[in-house]
Design a protein around this motif. Structure first.
Motif, PDB file in Angstrom:
ATOM      1  N   GLY A  65       1.044  -1.106   0.294  1.00  0.00           N
ATOM      2  CA  GLY A  65      -0.257   0.038  -0.176  1.00  0.00           C
ATOM      3  C   GLY A  65       1.023   1.141   0.188  1.00  0.00           C
ATOM      4  O   GLY A  65      -0.020   2.544   0.299  1.00  0.00           O
ATOM      5  N   TYR A  66       2.357   1.258  -0.400  1.00  0.00           N
ATOM      6  CA  TYR A  66       2.586   2.018  -0.274  1.00  0.00           C
ATOM      7  C   TYR A  66       3.318   2.277  -1.267  1.00  0.00           C
ATOM      8  O   TYR A  66       4.063   0.833  -1.643  1.00  0.00           O
ATOM      9  CB  TYR A  66       4.243   2.387   1.503  1.00  0.00           C
ATOM     10  N   ILE A  67       4.418   3.450  -1.487  1.00  0.00           N
ATOM     11  CA  ILE A  67       5.222   3.285  -2.979  1.00  0.00           C
ATOM     12  C   ILE A  67       6.526   4.131  -2.435  1.00  0.00           C
ATOM     13  O   ILE A  67       6.571   5.286  -1.797  1.00  0.00           O
ATOM     14  CB  ILE A  67       4.741   4.109  -3.963  1.00  0.00           C
ATOM     15  N   GLU A  68       7.897   3.826  -3.298  1.00  0.00           N
ATOM     16  CA  GLU A  68       9.340   3.668  -2.483  1.00  0.00           C
ATOM     17  C   GLU A  68       9.185   5.471  -3.127  1.00  0.00           C
ATOM     18  O   GLU A  68       8.635   4.861  -3.877  1.00  0.00           O
ATOM     19  CB  GLU A  68       9.605   3.058  -2.831  1.00  0.00           C
ATOM     20  N   LEU A  69       9.650   6.196  -2.486  1.00  0.00           N
ATOM     21  CA  LEU A  69       9.729   7.847  -2.991  1.00  0.00           C
ATOM     22  C   LEU A  69      10.784   7.461  -4.108  1.00  0.00           C
ATOM     23  O   LEU A  69      10.621   8.582  -4.956  1.00  0.00           O
ATOM     24  CB  LEU A  69       9.938   8.236  -2.229  1.00  0.00           C
ATOM     25  N   ARG A  70      12.193   7.084  -3.774  1.00  0.00           N
ATOM     26  CA  ARG A  70      12.937   6.987  -4.602  1.00  0.00           C
ATOM     27  C   ARG A  70      12.576   6.485  -6.351  1.00  0.00           C
ATOM     28  O   ARG A  70      12.588   6.844  -7.072  1.00  0.00           O
ATOM     29  CB  ARG A  70      14.340   6.023  -4.997  1.00  0.00           C
ATOM     30  N   GLU A  71      11.792   5.892  -6.488  1.00  0.00           N
ATOM     31  CA  GLU A  71      10.810   5.252  -7.360  1.00  0.00           C
ATOM     32  C   GLU A  71      10.109   5.982  -8.104  1.00  0.00           C
ATOM     33  O   GLU A  71       9.754   6.317  -8.896  1.00  0.00           O
ATOM     34  CB  GLU A  71       9.947   3.764  -7.388  1.00  0.00           C
ATOM     35  N   LEU A  72       8.879   6.875  -7.024  1.00  0.00           N
ATOM     36  CA  LEU A  72       7.667   7.878  -7.758  1.00  0.00           C
ATOM     37  C   LEU A  72       8.782   9.162  -8.410  1.00  0.00           C
ATOM     38  O   LEU A  72       8.530   9.420  -9.047  1.00  0.00           O
ATOM     39  CB  LEU A  72       7.574   8.807  -6.260  1.00  0.00           C
ATOM     40  N   SER A  73       9.692   9.851  -7.458  1.00  0.00           N
ATOM     41  CA  SER A  73      10.421  10.967  -8.217  1.00  0.00           C
ATOM     42  C   SER A  73      10.942  10.106  -9.610  1.00  0.00           C
ATOM     43  O   SER A  73      11.397  11.315 -10.794  1.00  0.00           O
ATOM     44  CB  SER A  73      11.741  10.765  -7.536  1.00  0.00           C
TER      45      SER A  73
END
Length: 79
Positions: free
Chosen positions: A44-52
Motif C-alpha cells: 500500500g505504499y510507494i518508494e519515494l525514489r521510484e516515484l521520483s
C-alpha cells in the motif's frame, strides 16, 4: 497546487494519496499505473525514489505530447 515536502533518511515510502498529489494526477490514475506495472507498490505504499524517477518520466512524456500538439496546431494554422 504545489506543496513543499522535506524528506530525510534512506528509504521512504509514501501513501497512494500522497503519491497522486506529488504526480498531480488522480488516485484512480495512479492505481492504473500500478496495475499496468509502471510503478511498484509495497503493502500500500510507494518508494519515494521510484516515484521520483517515474515523475521525471511522466513529465518528459507530458512535454513531448505538448510539443506534438503545438506542432500540429501550427501546421493546421490553429495557433
Amino acid at each position: 497546487m504545489h506543496k513543499k515536502m522535506t524528506i530525510t533518511g534512506t528509504y521512504h515510502y509514501i501513501t497512494f494519496k500522497n503519491a497522486a498529489e506529488i504526480l498531480d494526477i488522480s488516485k484512480k490514475q495512479l492505481l492504473t499505473f500500478l496495475k499496468n506495472g509502471d510503478l511498484k507498490e509495497n503493502h500500500g505504499y510507494i518508494e519515494l525514489r521510484e516515484l521520483s524517477a517515474f515523475k521525471i518520466k511522466l513529465n518528459l512524456n507530458r512535454e513531448k505530447v505538448l510539443d506534438e500538439l503545438t506542432k500540429l496546431s501550427q501546421k493546421l494554422a490553429l495557433y
